[in-house]
Enzyme design. Structure first.
Site, PDB file in Angstrom:
ATOM      1  N   ASP A  40     -21.291 -24.265   8.577  1.00  0.00           N
ATOM      2  CA  ASP A  40     -21.893 -25.406   9.337  1.00  0.00           C
ATOM      3  C   ASP A  40     -23.485 -24.968   9.452  1.00  0.00           C
ATOM      4  O   ASP A  40     -23.749 -24.543  10.517  1.00  0.00           O
ATOM      5  CB  ASP A  40     -21.305 -25.583  10.634  1.00  0.00           C
ATOM      6  CG  ASP A  40     -21.751 -26.681  11.744  1.00  0.00           C
ATOM      7  OD1 ASP A  40     -22.526 -27.549  10.882  1.00  0.00           O
ATOM      8  OD2 ASP A  40     -21.719 -26.775  12.890  1.00  0.00           O
ATOM      9  N   GLU A  42     -21.988 -32.033   5.824  1.00  0.00           N
ATOM     10  CA  GLU A  42     -21.314 -31.148   6.948  1.00  0.00           C
ATOM     11  C   GLU A  42     -20.084 -30.904   6.386  1.00  0.00           C
ATOM     12  O   GLU A  42     -19.306 -31.199   5.721  1.00  0.00           O
ATOM     13  CB  GLU A  42     -21.429 -32.285   8.144  1.00  0.00           C
ATOM     14  CG  GLU A  42     -22.893 -32.528   8.927  1.00  0.00           C
ATOM     15  CD  GLU A  42     -23.060 -31.344  10.236  1.00  0.00           C
ATOM     16  OE1 GLU A  42     -22.269 -30.573   9.984  1.00  0.00           O
ATOM     17  OE2 GLU A  42     -23.827 -31.466  10.751  1.00  0.00           O
ATOM     18  N   HIS A  62     -18.735 -23.216  14.390  1.00  0.00           N
ATOM     19  CA  HIS A  62     -18.938 -22.342  15.588  1.00  0.00           C
ATOM     20  C   HIS A  62     -18.167 -21.507  16.096  1.00  0.00           C
ATOM     21  O   HIS A  62     -18.168 -20.987  17.049  1.00  0.00           O
ATOM     22  CB  HIS A  62     -18.802 -23.768  16.755  1.00  0.00           C
ATOM     23  CG  HIS A  62     -19.917 -24.717  16.586  1.00  0.00           C
ATOM     24  ND1 HIS A  62     -20.082 -25.626  17.653  1.00  0.00           N
ATOM     25  CD2 HIS A  62     -20.369 -25.104  15.596  1.00  0.00           C
ATOM     26  CE1 HIS A  62     -20.968 -26.314  17.244  1.00  0.00           C
ATOM     27  NE2 HIS A  62     -21.103 -26.174  15.957  1.00  0.00           N
ATOM     28  N   GLU A  91     -29.914 -30.089  14.760  1.00  0.00           N
ATOM     29  CA  GLU A  91     -29.036 -30.915  14.880  1.00  0.00           C
ATOM     30  C   GLU A  91     -27.779 -30.499  16.108  1.00  0.00           C
ATOM     31  O   GLU A  91     -27.377 -31.365  16.732  1.00  0.00           O
ATOM     32  CB  GLU A  91     -28.179 -31.003  13.566  1.00  0.00           C
ATOM     33  CG  GLU A  91     -27.038 -32.074  13.369  1.00  0.00           C
ATOM     34  CD  GLU A  91     -25.853 -31.591  13.977  1.00  0.00           C
ATOM     35  OE1 GLU A  91     -24.800 -32.475  14.173  1.00  0.00           O
ATOM     36  OE2 GLU A  91     -25.280 -30.280  13.979  1.00  0.00           O
ATOM     37  N   GLU A  92     -27.740 -29.360  16.156  1.00  0.00           N
ATOM     38  CA  GLU A  92     -26.779 -28.687  17.197  1.00  0.00           C
ATOM     39  C   GLU A  92     -27.035 -29.094  18.469  1.00  0.00           C
ATOM     40  O   GLU A  92     -26.236 -28.884  19.215  1.00  0.00           O
ATOM     41  CB  GLU A  92     -26.709 -27.350  16.693  1.00  0.00           C
ATOM     42  CG  GLU A  92     -26.200 -26.790  15.498  1.00  0.00           C
ATOM     43  CD  GLU A  92     -24.564 -27.244  15.275  1.00  0.00           C
ATOM     44  OE1 GLU A  92     -23.854 -27.690  16.106  1.00  0.00           O
ATOM     45  OE2 GLU A  92     -24.108 -26.792  14.128  1.00  0.00           O
ATOM     46  N   HIS A  94     -28.764 -29.690   8.181  1.00  0.00           N
ATOM     47  CA  HIS A  94     -29.693 -28.891   9.252  1.00  0.00           C
ATOM     48  C   HIS A  94     -29.550 -27.365   9.002  1.00  0.00           C
ATOM     49  O   HIS A  94     -28.484 -26.830   8.446  1.00  0.00           O
ATOM     50  CB  HIS A  94     -29.223 -29.511  10.543  1.00  0.00           C
ATOM     51  CG  HIS A  94     -27.582 -29.041  11.054  1.00  0.00           C
ATOM     52  ND1 HIS A  94     -27.281 -27.766  11.381  1.00  0.00           N
ATOM     53  CD2 HIS A  94     -26.392 -29.735  10.883  1.00  0.00           C
ATOM     54  CE1 HIS A  94     -26.025 -27.457  11.507  1.00  0.00           C
ATOM     55  NE2 HIS A  94     -25.409 -28.608  11.272  1.00  0.00           N
ATOM     56  N   ASP A 149     -30.475 -25.291  11.525  1.00  0.00           N
ATOM     57  CA  ASP A 149     -30.043 -24.652  12.584  1.00  0.00           C
ATOM     58  C   ASP A 149     -28.627 -24.147  12.574  1.00  0.00           C
ATOM     59  O   ASP A 149     -27.876 -25.014  12.144  1.00  0.00           O
ATOM     60  CB  ASP A 149     -30.555 -25.366  14.038  1.00  0.00           C
ATOM     61  CG  ASP A 149     -29.974 -26.868  14.164  1.00  0.00           C
ATOM     62  OD1 ASP A 149     -29.975 -27.570  12.983  1.00  0.00           O
ATOM     63  OD2 ASP A 149     -29.526 -27.201  15.014  1.00  0.00           O
TER      64      ASP A 149
END
Lengths: 423, 423
Positions: free
Chosen positions: B134, B192, B393, B168-169, B101, B103
């Site tokens: 990530d 990931e 994150h 995805e998030e 992903h 995003d």
């Protein structure tokens, strides 16, 4: 015509005027910081009765001298205290303070009030509006007593000191200031909404805020963290145990026979965590700690702190991460009079005289300015008022008009019995 | 020169170019709704390799046809998906999807980032910035594999489908759209941030919101109410029991031997009450419910609901005031491949070839788009990526550069083994 008949007649004669006065002070939204306009009406009313009237602005610096002062503001310019004194004929006559607060809690969502939050509207036997029950209705009941005595030309041996104070709902600055100004008496009567029950003992109450620590982690590997909610539940359970322990002795007392939890610990808020997928790092528990009428605030706090200190015996966690408590917000000491105080007998007798039944005598489940009068002013205090307990602070608050006048009669008779007529 | 030596050499040759490309996509803050500029760079890069490149805007109406679609928006105009396909030589060659992903989650307080939230700055072995771990670093690792195969002129029998997806998030709309567009393969590899562990099983996760009722009352007469916090603690304890019950079988599995709670129920928020001196009327419990790799979302929800239904056996209260649950927010199905899937063996062998030690094979503690590929696309999925799990994150997120290139080597070798060279 007996004295009681004269009193009834005189109250009946001025009924409309009393209700209009109550409506007028209800129409002034005297929330904290906005008490001046309502107090102006009280001042004018007391002056019309030719009393010695004292109006002053409480001073933050002076208030700070009292350990009971727990301010939420420093400026009282729009919040005067008003006191009117009906002097007795003899310096050693038994004196009485009639204490009542003029401040009201906020009305909340005005749209929810059926009859208007500050309308004073009368429907059947009820007069509606914020503060009617808590406690402008009570204040009018004791004012009626005072005016009836004046109207009937009765000369009392002792002083009657009528106090309209500010700030009861948020800490008691008004009553502290009145004590500091030198107002003393042999008894204080507070017509808070007791539903005409007589409360010779009044509970104190303290607000607490407890912080419980955890260790945050991602929810997917929550075993890497420590949940502050799990630890908070241990504290929650110990609060319940402390409540149980503290209430054992009160339950045996006649005064609390109808109350399953005489001095409750109410856990009002339990808030842990900030994100669904994280282990909560902090939990905050807020509540109200009932203080027994026979203990001081410091004694009650010490017992609470000991419970927190002892948590380490239940869970080692609390050794490294001790639970902390702050005492903020409501901070009312307990108050009361001895159970053999003569004023208590006088009130009970007059209640029976007027109501033709025995009064309910109990301990209040809430705090009043009586705690300050008792613990700071060294003046015994009794609560007896016409308001409906459950309507205090609620939408569509009202006072029952017949109870207001019955209470006024009983207070009139009791002041006369206590201060004694000088023939 | 062996194949592995050629691969190492070719990666080494283009190292600077790969890092510059990673820096370029990190410098585009591709948070939800702002993915277009980063995707433009991906598109150009894939086109430079002469791949068949497909760029499209996912459509809300189409996405709604999937039961797995859990939208937080309806418009994807600034959020294209990008797919590049390296066609295999044989229609029945074994194909692979490289899914990642684009995003990233928000950077939070920018002032807290030591090297800038979108700088791509390199310090020692670390490249810094939101999304490096990530999972833009992982995306670059699989892109290196693709380009290395092209650079070395290797012809594969099966297709390699490189997917740079959005969203995805916050729910997986990008991968759902790619499945709906018809992209299929025999296996999917998702880089990931697994710290180079191999995850043939990936946990699903659902966010829940539970509401527990009480009855309000004044704190001084708290016995007249019912505390929603007390009732909430019963629910809290049953959530822990449910977690224990659901994890028993997983703990026995080799894949989860180092994980004390393979599919956790994280209770992230517990909020009851609004006022210290009132009995709390409602408690809201929010958390994350881990879904086992061998169950569907609906099966997991049914077991949760049964626990709520059974609360009445513990406390009659819940008969009149049933506890309700809403499933809102994260809603990721579990994913994975069989444990005897040949691609798993290929990855393990190549890991050992490159790293000279056995890989760690485990079940992921978090959800990925692999769940959608497996449950909606019917494509087995394996997670294997270079990022640091704990930095996802978080502020000062970084990727370790040596791990990125090692991962790229292992993926290159594994694609070749899986798709097979056509001599």
């Amino acid at each position: 015509m007996t004295l009681i008949e004269k009193i009834k007649d005189n109250i009946e004669l001025h009924k409309e005027s009393y209700l209009e006065y109550l409506q007028a002070i209800v129409k002034e939204p005297s929330t904290i910081g906005y008490e001046a306009s309502a107090q102006k009406l009280v001042e004018e009313r007391l002056k019309a009765s030719k009393l010695d009237v004292d109006v002053w602005i409480p001073q933050h610096e002076e208030l700070q001298k009292s350990e009971f002062y727990n301010p939420i503001r420093e400026n009282y310019d729009e919040s005067p205290n008003v006191v009117g004194v009906l002097k007795g004929t003899q310096p050693d006559g038994r004196s009485i303070i009639l204490n009542g607060h003029i401040d009201v809690v906020p009305a909340g969502d005005l749209a929810k009030w059926e009859h208007g939050a500050y309308s004073g509207k009368i429907v059947d036997n009820k007069l509606y509006g914020r503060g009617t029950t808590d406690m402008k209705g009570g204040n009018v009941a004791s004012l009626i007593a005072l005016e009836t005595i004046i109207n009937l030309g009765i000369k009392l041996k002792g002083d009657v000191i009528y106090q309209s104070v500010i700030e009861e709902e948020t800490g008691g600055a008004g009553t502290i200031s009145a004590i500091q100004r030198g107002y003393k008496a042999d008894i204080a009567l507070i017509p808070e909404p007791s539903e005409m029950k007589i409360f010779p003992k009044q509970q104190g109450s303290l607000w607490f805020e407890i912080k419980v620590k955890g260790i945050s982690a991602h929810g997917g590997t929550r075993y890497e963290g420590v949940s502050s909610v799990e630890k908070g539940i241990i504290v929650f359970n110990q609060l319940l145990e402390l409540e149980e322990k503290r209430n054992k002795k009160y339950r045996k007392q006649e005064l609390y026979k109808d109350n399953p939890i005489p001095i409750p610990i109410n856990i009002g808020q339990f808030n842990g965590g900030i994100f669904p997928s994280s282990v909560p790092e902090e939990t905050v528990i807020k509540g109200r700690y009932g203080v027994g009428p026979d203990e001081t605030i410091n004694e009650a706090k010490a017992e609470f702190q000991k419970m927190l200190d002892d948590l380490v015996e239940i869970d080692q966690w609390f050794e490294k991460y001790p639970v902390t408590v702050k005492w903020e917000g409501i901070h009312l000491p307990p108050g009361g009079s001895d159970l053999d105080h003569p004023m208590l007998e006088i009130l009970k007798d007059n209640y029976e005289e007027v109501e033709h039944e025995k009064p309910i005598v109990a301990g209040s489940t809430w705090g009043t300015d009586g705690g300050l009068l008792t613990q700071y002013g060294n003046i015994p205090s009794i609560v007896f008022g016409p308001g409906t307990t459950s309507m205090a602070h609620f939408t569509d608050e009202y006072i029952e008009i017949d109870k207001l006048f019955k209470t006024a009669e009983i207070i009139t008779l009791s002041i006369i019995d206590w201060c004694e007529i000088d023939d």
